[in-house]
Design an enzyme around this catalytic site. Structure first.
Site, PDB file in Angstrom:
ATOM      1  N   GLU A   1      30.736  60.563   7.097  1.00  0.00           N
ATOM      2  CA  GLU A   1      31.856  61.173   7.816  1.00  0.00           C
ATOM      3  C   GLU A   1      31.804  62.693   7.754  1.00  0.00           C
ATOM      4  O   GLU A   1      31.914  63.374   8.773  1.00  0.00           O
ATOM      5  CB  GLU A   1      33.190  60.683   7.252  1.00  0.00           C
ATOM      6  CG  GLU A   1      34.379  61.319   7.969  1.00  0.00           C
ATOM      7  CD  GLU A   1      35.711  60.779   7.504  1.00  0.00           C
ATOM      8  OE1 GLU A   1      36.712  61.098   8.149  1.00  0.00           O
ATOM      9  OE2 GLU A   1      35.746  60.055   6.500  1.00  0.00           O
TER      10      GLU A   1
ATOM     11  N   ASP B   1      31.671  56.330   4.166  1.00  0.00           N
ATOM     12  CA  ASP B   1      32.949  57.053   4.217  1.00  0.00           C
ATOM     13  C   ASP B   1      33.352  57.310   2.762  1.00  0.00           C
ATOM     14  O   ASP B   1      33.728  56.380   2.046  1.00  0.00           O
ATOM     15  CB  ASP B   1      34.015  56.225   4.925  1.00  0.00           C
ATOM     16  CG  ASP B   1      35.263  57.041   5.253  1.00  0.00           C
ATOM     17  OD1 ASP B   1      35.428  58.124   4.655  1.00  0.00           O
ATOM     18  OD2 ASP B   1      36.055  56.601   6.104  1.00  0.00           O
TER      19      ASP B   1
ATOM     20  N   ILE C   1      35.919  58.824   1.352  1.00  0.00           N
ATOM     21  CA  ILE C   1      37.317  58.446   1.093  1.00  0.00           C
ATOM     22  C   ILE C   1      37.926  58.018   2.421  1.00  0.00           C
ATOM     23  O   ILE C   1      38.207  58.854   3.282  1.00  0.00           O
ATOM     24  CB  ILE C   1      38.162  59.597   0.500  1.00  0.00           C
ATOM     25  CG1 ILE C   1      37.505  60.199  -0.737  1.00  0.00           C
ATOM     26  CG2 ILE C   1      39.559  59.077   0.148  1.00  0.00           C
ATOM     27  CD1 ILE C   1      38.264  61.389  -1.308  1.00  0.00           C
ATOM     28  N   ASP C   2      38.119  56.751   2.593  1.00  0.00           N
ATOM     29  CA  ASP C   2      38.840  56.283   3.763  1.00  0.00           C
ATOM     30  C   ASP C   2      40.315  56.177   3.377  1.00  0.00           C
ATOM     31  O   ASP C   2      40.665  55.490   2.417  1.00  0.00           O
ATOM     32  CB  ASP C   2      38.329  54.922   4.226  1.00  0.00           C
ATOM     33  CG  ASP C   2      39.044  54.472   5.484  1.00  0.00           C
ATOM     34  OD1 ASP C   2      38.758  55.043   6.541  1.00  0.00           O
ATOM     35  OD2 ASP C   2      39.905  53.572   5.391  1.00  0.00           O
TER      36      ASP C   2
ATOM     37  N   THR D   1      42.162  59.349   3.390  1.00  0.00           N
ATOM     38  CA  THR D   1      42.326  60.617   2.675  1.00  0.00           C
ATOM     39  C   THR D   1      43.776  61.075   2.659  1.00  0.00           C
ATOM     40  O   THR D   1      44.266  61.598   1.649  1.00  0.00           O
ATOM     41  CB  THR D   1      41.439  61.720   3.296  1.00  0.00           C
ATOM     42  OG1 THR D   1      40.071  61.291   3.269  1.00  0.00           O
ATOM     43  CG2 THR D   1      41.561  63.018   2.516  1.00  0.00           C
TER      44      THR D   1
ATOM     45  N   ASP E   1      34.135  53.876   9.705  1.00  0.00           N
ATOM     46  CA  ASP E   1      35.371  53.096   9.595  1.00  0.00           C
ATOM     47  C   ASP E   1      35.120  51.599   9.758  1.00  0.00           C
ATOM     48  O   ASP E   1      36.050  50.804   9.616  1.00  0.00           O
ATOM     49  CB  ASP E   1      36.377  53.536  10.663  1.00  0.00           C
ATOM     50  CG  ASP E   1      36.802  54.980  10.505  1.00  0.00           C
ATOM     51  OD1 ASP E   1      37.208  55.338   9.388  1.00  0.00           O
ATOM     52  OD2 ASP E   1      36.721  55.739  11.486  1.00  0.00           O
TER      53      ASP E   1
END
Length: 301
Positions: free
Chosen positions: A87, A107, A109-110, A112, A236
């Site tokens: 990302e 990712d 930190i999905d 955030t 995602d």
């Protein structure tokens, strides 16, 4: 007959392992401690400085970048010929085209926005794609100590225990996790609002949790019956979509057609039957939206 089928499957598995050089299980075993260590890094955070990447709702922290760099570095050291899509790196360099080469999609930190507010729906997501096919997914939520894993064809697991969707088919009893936060983007506002207006007449309840990856995992565990979000990115979907499918769930493009990992607009449901019911309602909503837009255009002239 069962013995023959088992033998054929075993031989096929051996062939795949030899062709890949490294088995999918070995990839999983390598990345798991990296992901867990990254999770411990998040748990140690005290103060978070937030930056906006573009739109005001799209935020990033130094920990997003730090975790992505650590994961990339360790995996590249082990497999230097592999490709990577992340990302934070993609934000500055653009999203790489997906090739047949082994590609890690990460990712860091999905969720955030949840993370910076000390909400627990946030996770680290790592997916592996080989020959443009999702073969492995790891999702770790350190705040809940929940580790989701899946290897294609081998089922989905939460903390080592096999999981399945709840098998729901009744939309009137379904809790629908709809990622409405993206509706603040004017590009998607009408799309979300028209669909919501139609769906609210049929569903049993609605949530909006703020993490696409966790939304998928909640369908996989049976905590919710459906999750939907439009306007997403490969990171995602790279791990969570595989986890849903391996848990017996159904994932499709919410605009119709085949699911596209590199341009994901998806609805994930406990069953295909439930997905069909959601799609029937949403197609009516889309038709109304398009008709209203056309009428508005004609009135302007």
């Amino acid at each position: 007959m069962l013995y023959i089928r088992s033998s054929v499957f075993f031989c096929f598995s051996i062939w795949i392992s030899l062709a890949m050089g490294t088995t999918t299980q070995e990839y999983l075993d390598f990345v798991l401690p990296l992901v867990k260590n990254a999770g411990q890094e998040l748990l140690s955070v005290k103060n978070v400085e937030v930056e906006e990447k573009g739109e005001f709702y799209d935020v990033v922290t130094v920990y997003d970048r730090k975790i992505e760099q650590i994961l990339f570095k360790k995996i590249k050291e082990r497999w230097p010929d592999h490709k990577f899509i992340g990302e934070e790196e993609s934000y500055t360099k653009g999203i790489s085209q997906l090739s047949n080469e082994s590609t890690w999609i990460i990712d860091p930190i999905d969720g955030t926005a949840n993370f910076v507010r000390n909400l627990k729906d946030a996770c680290i997501s790592v997916g592996l794609v080989i020959n443009k096919e999702q073969v492995m997914g790891v999702v770790y939520n350190p705040f809940m100590d929940e580790l989701y894993t899946a290897i294609k064809g081998q089922g989905a697991y939460l903390n080592g225990v096999k999981i399945q969707t709840n098998g729901a088919t009744d939309i009137s009893k379904s809790v629908f996790n709809y990622e409405l936060s993206l509706g603040v983007n004017t590009k998607y506002y009408d799309l979300y609002m028209y669909r919501l207006k139609h769906l609210l007449k049929h569903i049993g309840g609605i949530r909006s949790m703020g993490s696409a990856v966790m939304g998928l995992c909640y369908v996989a565990t049976g905590r919710m019956e459906a999750y939907q979000c439009d306007g997403l990115f490969p990171w995602d979907a790279a791990a969570g979509v595989l986890i849903v499918r391996e848990a017996g769930g159904y994932v499709r493009d919410s605009n119709g057609g085949e699911f596209d990992l590199m341009d994901p607009n998806y609805i994930a449901t406990a069953t295909k039957e439930l997905s069909d019911k959601f799609m029937e309602i949403e197609r009516r909503a889309d038709q109304e939206r398009e008709s209203d837009a056309q009428n508005h255009k004609q009135l302007k002239f």
